[in-house]
Design a protein around this motif. Structure first.
Motif, short mmCIF file in Angstrom:
data_model
loop_
_atom_site.label_atom_id
_atom_site.label_comp_id
_atom_site.label_asym_id
_atom_site.label_seq_id
_atom_site.Cartn_x
_atom_site.Cartn_y
_atom_site.Cartn_z
N ALA A 1 0.81 -1.21 0.00
CA ALA A 1 0.00 0.00 0.00
C ALA A 1 0.84 1.26 0.00
O ALA A 1 0.41 2.29 -0.49
N SER A 2 2.03 1.18 0.56
CA SER A 2 2.86 2.38 0.65
C SER A 2 4.23 2.17 0.06
O SER A 2 5.17 2.85 0.42
N ALA A 3 4.36 1.20 -0.82
CA ALA A 3 5.68 0.93 -1.40
C ALA A 3 6.13 2.10 -2.24
O ALA A 3 5.33 2.81 -2.85
N ALA B 1 4.89 2.44 5.21
CA ALA B 1 5.09 0.99 5.13
C ALA B 1 6.14 0.53 6.14
O ALA B 1 6.03 -0.54 6.73
N GLU B 2 7.17 1.35 6.34
CA GLU B 2 8.22 1.00 7.28
C GLU B 2 7.68 0.92 8.72
O GLU B 2 8.06 0.02 9.49
N VAL B 3 6.80 1.84 9.06
CA VAL B 3 6.20 1.83 10.39
C VAL B 3 5.33 0.58 10.57
O VAL B 3 5.40 -0.10 11.60
N SER B 4 4.51 0.28 9.57
CA SER B 4 3.65 -0.90 9.66
C SER B 4 4.47 -2.17 9.75
O SER B 4 4.12 -3.10 10.49
N PHE B 5 5.55 -2.24 8.99
CA PHE B 5 6.42 -3.42 9.02
C PHE B 5 7.01 -3.60 10.42
O PHE B 5 7.05 -4.72 10.96
N PHE B 6 7.48 -2.51 11.01
CA PHE B 6 8.07 -2.58 12.35
C PHE B 6 7.04 -3.07 13.37
O PHE B 6 7.32 -3.98 14.15
N TRP B 7 5.85 -2.48 13.35
CA TRP B 7 4.84 -2.86 14.33
C TRP B 7 4.35 -4.28 14.10
O TRP B 7 3.99 -4.99 15.05
N THR B 8 4.31 -4.73 12.85
CA THR B 8 3.90 -6.11 12.56
C THR B 8 4.84 -7.08 13.26
O THR B 8 4.39 -8.05 13.90
N GLY B 9 6.15 -6.84 13.13
CA GLY B 9 7.11 -7.74 13.73
C GLY B 9 7.13 -7.66 15.25
O GLY B 9 7.10 -8.69 15.94
N ILE B 10 7.16 -6.45 15.80
CA ILE B 10 7.31 -6.29 17.24
C ILE B 10 6.05 -6.74 17.99
O ILE B 10 6.14 -7.45 19.00
N ALA B 11 4.88 -6.34 17.50
CA ALA B 11 3.64 -6.79 18.15
C ALA B 11 3.52 -8.30 18.08
O ALA B 11 3.07 -8.95 19.04
N GLY B 12 3.92 -8.86 16.94
CA GLY B 12 3.86 -10.31 16.79
C GLY B 12 4.80 -11.02 17.74
O GLY B 12 4.43 -12.03 18.36
N VAL B 13 6.02 -10.52 17.87
CA VAL B 13 7.00 -11.14 18.77
C VAL B 13 6.50 -11.11 20.21
O VAL B 13 6.55 -12.12 20.93
N VAL B 14 6.02 -9.96 20.65
CA VAL B 14 5.54 -9.83 22.03
C VAL B 14 4.34 -10.74 22.27
O VAL B 14 4.27 -11.45 23.29
#
Length: 317
Positions: A10-12, A201-214
């Motif tokens: 969406a934001s590439a 997109a970079e913000v969404s990517f970061f939150w996808t990984g960190i929220a998922g890990v936690v």
């Protein structure tokens, strides 16, 4: 489908306004090659997930995979403009957390489905997720869905009925898992579109990984198991294929628009079928092949109609 991507399309970054024709062709061609290769990488990842999910808790397998993925996400964010502070600055933190949790637990459900139904059966049903996105876009995003796309959605779900064959023989209750997973991924995709209005997109990517890990760690610590020496290479392969797939996906979306690459992601169904038949002793039943073709055809049609409507709505340059 390439179902664990973080929604970067969406934001590439877009192409420059007037690049030389050959440069555009080269970039587009390379992006297509990358997507085709990524589809194979994710198919291999799913096969490894099936192997490990049969021996260990799918929650534990996903947690280990996400630990490795989380390191990758942090490294990518640290290298980006503004570093970790910029990547973590979201205008929709709650929605971002929900996105990350939806994706990680959707992966857990998919691994269970791989074990219970096999790769081919699971992906044949999961391929309907773009149709669920269309069906939910109206009530969730307020988009107007024309009768042609509604007809494609209906055809796609007819294809799912052909795959599942309810009423013929004994219907497996496990067949509901890929449908639940597809619904979760469709909601994840819609939330990605919602947050992309203000988050990069970079913000969404970061939150996808960190929220998922936690999220997965909070649950997965209760499912810790010793990994046998023979399975350490498989666990390493799972982590490497996941990270490699995401990295190449990012590269592909930096070279071309997501809408032009989306149809090629269906190649994952081909790779999954080849791996399932040749390496995992699965069977591509005629009804599954027919239903899969209908679902994919319906998905491609809805993609084409969406692209056409977007072009019509865009102001002339």
């Amino acid at each position: 489908m390439i179902h664990s991507k973080p929604g970067l399309g969406a934001s590439a970054p877009s192409l420059s306004s007037n690049p030389p024709p050959r440069q555009v062709g080269d970039r587009q061609g390379l992006a297509i090659l990358l997507i085709c290769f990524v589809s194979m990488v994710f198919a291999v990842q799913d096969a490894v997930s099936r192997h490990l999910g049969a021996a260990y808790s799918p929650i534990f397998v996903t947690m280990v995979r996400y630990w490795f993925f989380g390191i990758f996400v942090i490294a990518m964010a640290a290298r980006g403009p503004g570093g970790l502070r910029a990547a973590s600055r979201s205008h929709h933190p709650l929605l971002q957390i929900i996105r990350g949790l939806l994706l990680v637990f959707e992966i857990v459900i998919m691994i269970v489905a791989f074990v219970k139904l096999g790769l081919i059966g699971t992906h044949a049903v999961f391929a309907a997720y773009p149709l669920l996105v269309v069906a939910l876009s109206g009530p969730v995003l307020g988009e107007r869905i024309g009768w042609r796309r509604w007809a494609a959605v209906a055809a796609g779900f007819a294809g799912i009925l052909i795959i599942l064959q309810p009423g013929v023989g004994v219907f497996s209750p496990w067949a509901i898992l890929p449908l639940i997973s597809a619904l979760m991924f469709a909601i994840y995709g819609l939330l990605t579109r919602m947050v992309s209005a203000r988050d990069s997109a970079e913000v969404s990517f970061f939150w996808t990984g960190i929220a998922g890990v936690v999220g997965i760690t909070a649950v997965g610590l209760w499912h810790m198991e010793p990994i046998t020496r023979a399975d350490w290479p498989w666990m390493a392969a799972l982590c490497v294929t996941g990270t490699l797939g995401h990295y190449l996906l990012i590269r592909a979306y930096s070279l071309a628009e997501a809408s032009s690459l989306q149809p090629f992601s269906y190649l994952q169904l081909v790779w999954v079928s080849v791996i399932g038949v040749l390496m995992l002793d699965e069977r591509l039943a005629p009804n599954v092949a027919v239903g899969m073709a209908i679902v994919v055809g319906a998905g491609l049609f809805t993609w084409w109609r969406t692209v056409q409507k977007a072009r019509t709505a865009s102001p002339p340059r």
